[in-house]
Motif scaffolding. Sequence first.
Motif, PDB file in Angstrom:
ATOM      1  N   ALA A  67       4.034  -3.636  -1.187  1.00 57.02           N
ATOM      2  CA  ALA A  67       3.447  -3.843   0.334  1.00 57.02           C
ATOM      3  C   ALA A  67       2.002  -3.578   0.023  1.00 57.02           C
ATOM      4  N   LEU A  68       1.525  -2.760  -0.691  1.00 61.64           N
ATOM      5  CA  LEU A  68       0.092  -2.506  -1.119  1.00 61.64           C
ATOM      6  C   LEU A  68      -0.587  -3.754  -1.637  1.00 61.64           C
TER       7      LEU A  68
ATOM      8  N   ALA B 108      -3.968  -8.065  -0.848  1.00 63.83           N
ATOM      9  CA  ALA B 108      -4.163  -9.657  -1.050  1.00 63.83           C
ATOM     10  C   ALA B 108      -4.592 -10.463   0.051  1.00 63.83           C
ATOM     11  N   ALA B 109      -4.259  -9.915   1.050  1.00 65.55           N
ATOM     12  CA  ALA B 109      -4.747 -10.686   2.396  1.00 65.55           C
ATOM     13  C   ALA B 109      -6.154 -10.421   2.978  1.00 65.55           C
ATOM     14  N   GLN B 110      -6.612  -9.362   2.391  1.00 62.55           N
ATOM     15  CA  GLN B 110      -7.990  -8.956   2.747  1.00 62.55           C
ATOM     16  C   GLN B 110      -9.228  -9.932   2.083  1.00 62.55           C
TER      17      GLN B 110
ATOM     18  N   PRO C  80      -9.782  -8.115  -1.898  1.00 63.16           N
ATOM     19  CA  PRO C  80      -8.638  -7.494  -2.210  1.00 63.16           C
ATOM     20  C   PRO C  80      -8.877  -6.275  -3.264  1.00 63.16           C
ATOM     21  N   GLU C  81      -9.690  -6.294  -4.128  1.00 65.54           N
ATOM     22  CA  GLU C  81      -9.890  -5.150  -4.991  1.00 65.54           C
ATOM     23  C   GLU C  81     -10.632  -3.832  -4.254  1.00 65.54           C
TER      24      GLU C  81
ATOM     25  N   LEU D 206      -8.786   1.748  -0.193  1.00 62.14           N
ATOM     26  CA  LEU D 206      -8.793   2.005   1.005  1.00 62.14           C
ATOM     27  C   LEU D 206      -7.372   2.105   1.836  1.00 62.14           C
ATOM     28  N   LEU D 207      -6.679   1.192   1.508  1.00 63.42           N
ATOM     29  CA  LEU D 207      -5.328   0.888   2.099  1.00 63.42           C
ATOM     30  C   LEU D 207      -4.361   1.865   1.522  1.00 63.42           C
ATOM     31  N   LYS D 208      -4.409   2.388   0.408  1.00 61.67           N
ATOM     32  CA  LYS D 208      -3.214   2.857  -0.521  1.00 61.67           C
ATOM     33  C   LYS D 208      -2.644   4.084   0.275  1.00 61.67           C
TER      34      LYS D 208
END
Length: 178
Positions: free
Chosen positions: A52-53, A58-60, A63-64, A69-71
């Motif tokens: 999911a991460l 990848a949709a941002q 992505p890197e 920030l999402l993790k």
Amino acid sequence: MMSQDLANQIATAARTAFSRLFEEHPEDFYYCTLITTGEGLPPAPSAWSWQALDRTSAAQPNPEKAKPLLKWSYSESPYWLFGDEAFEPVRRRFAELVDPHSLPTEGAFVEEIDRRVAAMESAMKMLDDEGLFGTGARRAGMVVLVEMMPPDVRNTERALCLNRPGPVLDTWLEEAAE
């Protein structure tokens, strides 16, 4: 004093939500949490898997940059509130509890919130002891939490109680702990 009945009710809801999540999304989960607030609102589930991460970052646009920030962001996970309907009995139960704002002192307020959070922590410990979050390598690769928002140092204290030492806990402590 933590209410074992309340802990059992939270465990029932969380068991239902996380079991359904793991069944419907057979992915490699590294983060499972119950979220509450400093006002002791009913818990809400969230989780992240590595897959999911990867999909979400990848949709941002970058992505890197997005991935770290999402993790550990409970609210940006595609699994935020997954199975939340199982918590409806818990929400009704919380509505029957004393309104912490009606308590006569700040100490009484804090004690009531601590009692609720202790029940959430006990529930997650029960589920962990049952093996819901896996055993062996699967469990070693997952951090199980009860988090208060906004974050405070007690999130870290609970993380240390709910998880065995290891790489995923070390990473959470380094990247997200208060």
